[in-house]
Design a protein around this motif. Structure first.
Motif, PDB file in Angstrom:
ATOM      1  N   ALA A  34      12.089   0.911   5.629  1.00  0.00           N
ATOM      2  CA  ALA A  34      11.786   0.829   4.203  1.00  0.00           C
ATOM      3  C   ALA A  34      10.645   1.762   3.830  1.00  0.00           C
ATOM      4  O   ALA A  34      10.655   2.383   2.764  1.00  0.00           O
ATOM      5  CB  ALA A  34      11.436  -0.609   3.816  1.00  0.00           C
ATOM      6  N   MET A  35       9.655   1.877   4.690  1.00  0.00           N
ATOM      7  CA  MET A  35       8.541   2.763   4.389  1.00  0.00           C
ATOM      8  C   MET A  35       9.001   4.213   4.291  1.00  0.00           C
ATOM      9  O   MET A  35       8.518   4.978   3.454  1.00  0.00           O
ATOM     10  CB  MET A  35       7.442   2.626   5.445  1.00  0.00           C
ATOM     11  CG  MET A  35       6.223   3.475   5.118  1.00  0.00           C
ATOM     12  SD  MET A  35       4.851   3.214   6.253  1.00  0.00           S
ATOM     13  CE  MET A  35       3.714   4.481   5.668  1.00  0.00           C
ATOM     14  N   ARG A  39      10.314   5.509  -1.381  1.00  0.00           N
ATOM     15  CA  ARG A  39       9.196   6.396  -1.734  1.00  0.00           C
ATOM     16  C   ARG A  39       8.265   5.761  -2.752  1.00  0.00           C
ATOM     17  O   ARG A  39       7.042   5.871  -2.638  1.00  0.00           O
ATOM     18  CB  ARG A  39       9.751   7.715  -2.290  1.00  0.00           C
ATOM     19  CG  ARG A  39       8.669   8.686  -2.730  1.00  0.00           C
ATOM     20  CD  ARG A  39       9.281   9.970  -3.263  1.00  0.00           C
ATOM     21  NE  ARG A  39       8.247  10.866  -3.755  1.00  0.00           N
ATOM     22  CZ  ARG A  39       8.490  12.051  -4.309  1.00  0.00           C
ATOM     23  NH1 ARG A  39       9.750  12.481  -4.409  1.00  0.00           N
ATOM     24  NH2 ARG A  39       7.500  12.799  -4.738  1.00  0.00           N
ATOM     25  N   ARG A  40       8.821   5.067  -3.754  1.00  0.00           N
ATOM     26  CA  ARG A  40       8.004   4.497  -4.818  1.00  0.00           C
ATOM     27  C   ARG A  40       6.984   3.500  -4.269  1.00  0.00           C
ATOM     28  O   ARG A  40       5.786   3.602  -4.544  1.00  0.00           O
ATOM     29  CB  ARG A  40       8.899   3.812  -5.854  1.00  0.00           C
ATOM     30  CG  ARG A  40       8.116   3.077  -6.949  1.00  0.00           C
ATOM     31  CD  ARG A  40       9.057   2.539  -8.021  1.00  0.00           C
ATOM     32  NE  ARG A  40       8.346   1.701  -8.963  1.00  0.00           N
ATOM     33  CZ  ARG A  40       8.190   0.383  -8.853  1.00  0.00           C
ATOM     34  NH1 ARG A  40       8.728  -0.245  -7.808  1.00  0.00           N
ATOM     35  NH2 ARG A  40       7.519  -0.314  -9.748  1.00  0.00           N
ATOM     36  N   HIS A  41       7.456   2.533  -3.482  1.00  0.00           N
ATOM     37  CA  HIS A  41       6.538   1.534  -2.960  1.00  0.00           C
ATOM     38  C   HIS A  41       5.634   2.107  -1.873  1.00  0.00           C
ATOM     39  O   HIS A  41       4.493   1.648  -1.707  1.00  0.00           O
ATOM     40  CB  HIS A  41       7.311   0.317  -2.447  1.00  0.00           C
ATOM     41  CG  HIS A  41       7.848  -0.542  -3.543  1.00  0.00           C
ATOM     42  ND1 HIS A  41       9.163  -0.509  -3.946  1.00  0.00           N
ATOM     43  CD2 HIS A  41       7.225  -1.447  -4.350  1.00  0.00           C
ATOM     44  CE1 HIS A  41       9.332  -1.362  -4.946  1.00  0.00           C
ATOM     45  NE2 HIS A  41       8.177  -1.938  -5.209  1.00  0.00           N
ATOM     46  N   ARG A  42       6.114   3.093  -1.131  1.00  0.00           N
ATOM     47  CA  ARG A  42       5.252   3.744  -0.135  1.00  0.00           C
ATOM     48  C   ARG A  42       4.046   4.380  -0.826  1.00  0.00           C
ATOM     49  O   ARG A  42       2.905   4.238  -0.368  1.00  0.00           O
ATOM     50  CB  ARG A  42       6.034   4.805   0.636  1.00  0.00           C
ATOM     51  CG  ARG A  42       5.179   5.516   1.700  1.00  0.00           C
ATOM     52  CD  ARG A  42       5.985   6.515   2.511  1.00  0.00           C
ATOM     53  NE  ARG A  42       6.378   7.682   1.735  1.00  0.00           N
ATOM     54  CZ  ARG A  42       7.625   7.970   1.380  1.00  0.00           C
ATOM     55  NH1 ARG A  42       8.611   7.160   1.732  1.00  0.00           N
ATOM     56  NH2 ARG A  42       7.896   9.055   0.691  1.00  0.00           N
ATOM     57  N   ALA A  47      -1.613   4.556  -2.050  1.00  0.00           N
ATOM     58  CA  ALA A  47      -2.639   4.748  -3.079  1.00  0.00           C
ATOM     59  C   ALA A  47      -3.580   3.547  -3.136  1.00  0.00           C
ATOM     60  O   ALA A  47      -4.811   3.707  -3.243  1.00  0.00           O
ATOM     61  CB  ALA A  47      -1.975   4.980  -4.438  1.00  0.00           C
ATOM     62  N   ASN A  48      -3.030   2.335  -3.062  1.00  0.00           N
ATOM     63  CA  ASN A  48      -3.857   1.127  -3.099  1.00  0.00           C
ATOM     64  C   ASN A  48      -4.817   1.067  -1.916  1.00  0.00           C
ATOM     65  O   ASN A  48      -6.000   0.749  -2.074  1.00  0.00           O
ATOM     66  CB  ASN A  48      -2.977  -0.123  -3.116  1.00  0.00           C
ATOM     67  CG  ASN A  48      -2.371  -0.407  -4.479  1.00  0.00           C
ATOM     68  OD1 ASN A  48      -2.831   0.108  -5.492  1.00  0.00           O
ATOM     69  ND2 ASN A  48      -1.332  -1.220  -4.505  1.00  0.00           N
ATOM     70  N   LEU A  49      -4.313   1.362  -0.728  1.00  0.00           N
ATOM     71  CA  LEU A  49      -5.155   1.306   0.466  1.00  0.00           C
ATOM     72  C   LEU A  49      -6.223   2.394   0.441  1.00  0.00           C
ATOM     73  O   LEU A  49      -7.389   2.141   0.785  1.00  0.00           O
ATOM     74  CB  LEU A  49      -4.301   1.440   1.720  1.00  0.00           C
ATOM     75  CG  LEU A  49      -3.443   0.230   2.099  1.00  0.00           C
ATOM     76  CD1 LEU A  49      -2.468   0.591   3.219  1.00  0.00           C
ATOM     77  CD2 LEU A  49      -4.316  -0.949   2.524  1.00  0.00           C
ATOM     78  N   PHE A 281      -0.158  -8.343   0.133  1.00  0.00           N
ATOM     79  CA  PHE A 281       0.968  -7.738  -0.580  1.00  0.00           C
ATOM     80  C   PHE A 281       0.511  -6.504  -1.358  1.00  0.00           C
ATOM     81  O   PHE A 281       0.421  -6.515  -2.589  1.00  0.00           O
ATOM     82  CB  PHE A 281       1.581  -8.774  -1.525  1.00  0.00           C
ATOM     83  CG  PHE A 281       2.986  -8.465  -1.950  1.00  0.00           C
ATOM     84  CD1 PHE A 281       4.039  -8.614  -1.067  1.00  0.00           C
ATOM     85  CD2 PHE A 281       3.259  -8.022  -3.233  1.00  0.00           C
ATOM     86  CE1 PHE A 281       5.343  -8.341  -1.458  1.00  0.00           C
ATOM     87  CE2 PHE A 281       4.558  -7.743  -3.633  1.00  0.00           C
ATOM     88  CZ  PHE A 281       5.598  -7.902  -2.737  1.00  0.00           C
ATOM     89  N   TRP A 282       0.252  -5.423  -0.643  1.00  0.00           N
ATOM     90  CA  TRP A 282      -0.216  -4.185  -1.277  1.00  0.00           C
ATOM     91  C   TRP A 282       0.872  -3.479  -2.074  1.00  0.00           C
ATOM     92  O   TRP A 282       0.591  -2.498  -2.788  1.00  0.00           O
ATOM     93  CB  TRP A 282      -0.765  -3.240  -0.218  1.00  0.00           C
ATOM     94  CG  TRP A 282      -2.005  -3.728   0.440  1.00  0.00           C
ATOM     95  CD1 TRP A 282      -2.108  -4.392   1.629  1.00  0.00           C
ATOM     96  CD2 TRP A 282      -3.347  -3.610  -0.053  1.00  0.00           C
ATOM     97  NE1 TRP A 282      -3.424  -4.697   1.912  1.00  0.00           N
ATOM     98  CE2 TRP A 282      -4.207  -4.219   0.900  1.00  0.00           C
ATOM     99  CE3 TRP A 282      -3.914  -3.032  -1.198  1.00  0.00           C
ATOM    100  CZ2 TRP A 282      -5.581  -4.275   0.726  1.00  0.00           C
ATOM    101  CZ3 TRP A 282      -5.287  -3.092  -1.362  1.00  0.00           C
ATOM    102  CH2 TRP A 282      -6.109  -3.703  -0.417  1.00  0.00           C
ATOM    103  N   LEU A 283       2.113  -3.938  -1.993  1.00  0.00           N
ATOM    104  CA  LEU A 283       3.192  -3.317  -2.772  1.00  0.00           C
ATOM    105  C   LEU A 283       3.048  -3.615  -4.263  1.00  0.00           C
ATOM    106  O   LEU A 283       3.654  -2.938  -5.095  1.00  0.00           O
ATOM    107  CB  LEU A 283       4.563  -3.813  -2.299  1.00  0.00           C
ATOM    108  CG  LEU A 283       5.115  -3.240  -0.990  1.00  0.00           C
ATOM    109  CD1 LEU A 283       4.402  -3.837   0.218  1.00  0.00           C
ATOM    110  CD2 LEU A 283       6.610  -3.500  -0.880  1.00  0.00           C
ATOM    111  N   HIS A 284       2.263  -4.632  -4.594  1.00  0.00           N
ATOM    112  CA  HIS A 284       2.070  -5.017  -5.995  1.00  0.00           C
ATOM    113  C   HIS A 284       1.108  -4.041  -6.672  1.00  0.00           C
ATOM    114  O   HIS A 284       0.111  -3.615  -6.091  1.00  0.00           O
ATOM    115  CB  HIS A 284       1.501  -6.440  -6.050  1.00  0.00           C
ATOM    116  CG  HIS A 284       1.150  -6.908  -7.418  1.00  0.00           C
ATOM    117  ND1 HIS A 284       2.083  -7.025  -8.427  1.00  0.00           N
ATOM    118  CD2 HIS A 284      -0.032  -7.279  -7.965  1.00  0.00           C
ATOM    119  CE1 HIS A 284       1.480  -7.463  -9.529  1.00  0.00           C
ATOM    120  NE2 HIS A 284       0.198  -7.623  -9.268  1.00  0.00           N
TER     121      HIS A 284
END
Length: 300
Positions: A34-35, A39-42, A47-49, A281-284
């Motif tokens: 998935a990673m 691409r969008r959630h990656r 960016a969040n991290l 949940f860093w995908l949020h």
């Protein structure tokens, strides 16, 4: 029960049959895939991290992002077991810490508010925690758009306890009544909200619009607040925690009290996340809502 709902439940049941170790291994593989493909959630996770841990190098960010995807995929492969396993079997895969903190808070007779978020396997931890305590909570959640899926999810959220799922859009009166009845509430505080529902507080050094409902409830009722979270341990079990009571700020200034308590609760969540950042949940898009004015700490 409709044919579609029967098929959904049969499919979830079938997914719960492989050994847990095999399911987790498959989950880790799906997470790595998935990673690469999503691409969008990656980009959201990276960016969040990067913004939340500016002291870390690119290699750490990349490795942690991969672990985040692996973790979320493992959660997805673990959850079907919540339909098939008994509360005793679910709890056998967990170790609960701080149960006395809950009992001491409930002894005050004002109810209890659990400050929680998407840590570890939050669904598994909630069931194990409620069963170990011997009573459940009023759990606030947004209903799933497809009713059969909503009923399925709520069936495991209330398994083995007197827990009740309260729809988010009409929860205030139910929660106030619950506290008056000395019930326990479960409220998520790690998600983005629109500006009219939140307070701007510091979260990992950036302004995050955060739901102020928990602070309003705590201030108006003086119900104790404790943090509730869990982590997947190296041995495969879940360590479920109930923290000591978080002090309530209550002065003569209601506006500042709501902001300060929301900030304090958010800081508690940040400190929890920093323990095991790969299991949050860093995908949020937690920082999606933007302030109208520049954040003072941001470079211009």
């Amino acid at each position: 029960m409709s044919l579609a709902e029967r098929a959904l439940r049969a499919g979830v049941w079938a997914l719960s049959l492989p050994p847990l170790g095999l399911s987790r291994a498959v989950g880790r593989g799906l997470g790595r895939m998935a990673m690469r493909l999503d691409r969008r959630h990656r980009e959201i996770v990276l960016a969040n991290l990067s913004a939340s841990f500016p002291e870390k190098d690119a290699a750490w960010v990349e490795a942690t992002a991969r672990k985040v995807f692996e973790h979320i995929a493992q959660v997805a492969t673990e959850i079907p077991r919540l339909v098939r396993l008994s509360p005793e079997e679910i709890t056998a895969q967990a170790r609960c810490h701080g149960l006395d903190n809950v009992h001491n808070a409930m002894a005050k007779g004002k109810g209890l508010i659990l400050l929680t978020g998407h840590f570890g396997n939050w669904e598994w931890g909630n069931i194990a925690g409620s069963f170990s305590l011997g009573f459940g909570a009023l759990v606030v959640a947004r209903p799933i758009d497809w009713p059969p899926a909503d009923r399925l999810v709520n069936s495991w959220r209330t398994k083995g306890s007197d827990s009740v799922v309260v729809p988010k859009n009409r929860s205030a009166r139910v929660l106030l009544k619950g506290l008056k009845q000395n019930r326990m509430l479960g409220l998520l505080l790690d998600q983005n909200v629109d500006w009219y529902d939140g307070e701007w507080v510091d979260f990992f050094g950036r302004p995050a619009c955060t739901n102020k409902g928990l602070a309003l409830l705590a201030r108006s009722t003086e119900a104790p607040v404790i943090a509730h979270y869990n982590w997947r341990a190296d041995d495969g079990k879940f360590d479920v925690y109930f923290s000591p009571e978080i002090p309530l700020v209550k002065t003569g200034d209601k506006t500042m009290d709501i902001w300060q308590n929301t900030q304090n609760y958010t800081k508690v969540l940040e400190d929890i996340i920093r323990q095991k950042p790969e299991q949050w949940f860093w995908l949020h898009q937690r920082w999606k809502t933007k302030p109208f004015q520049p954040w003072p700490r941001e470079k211009r």
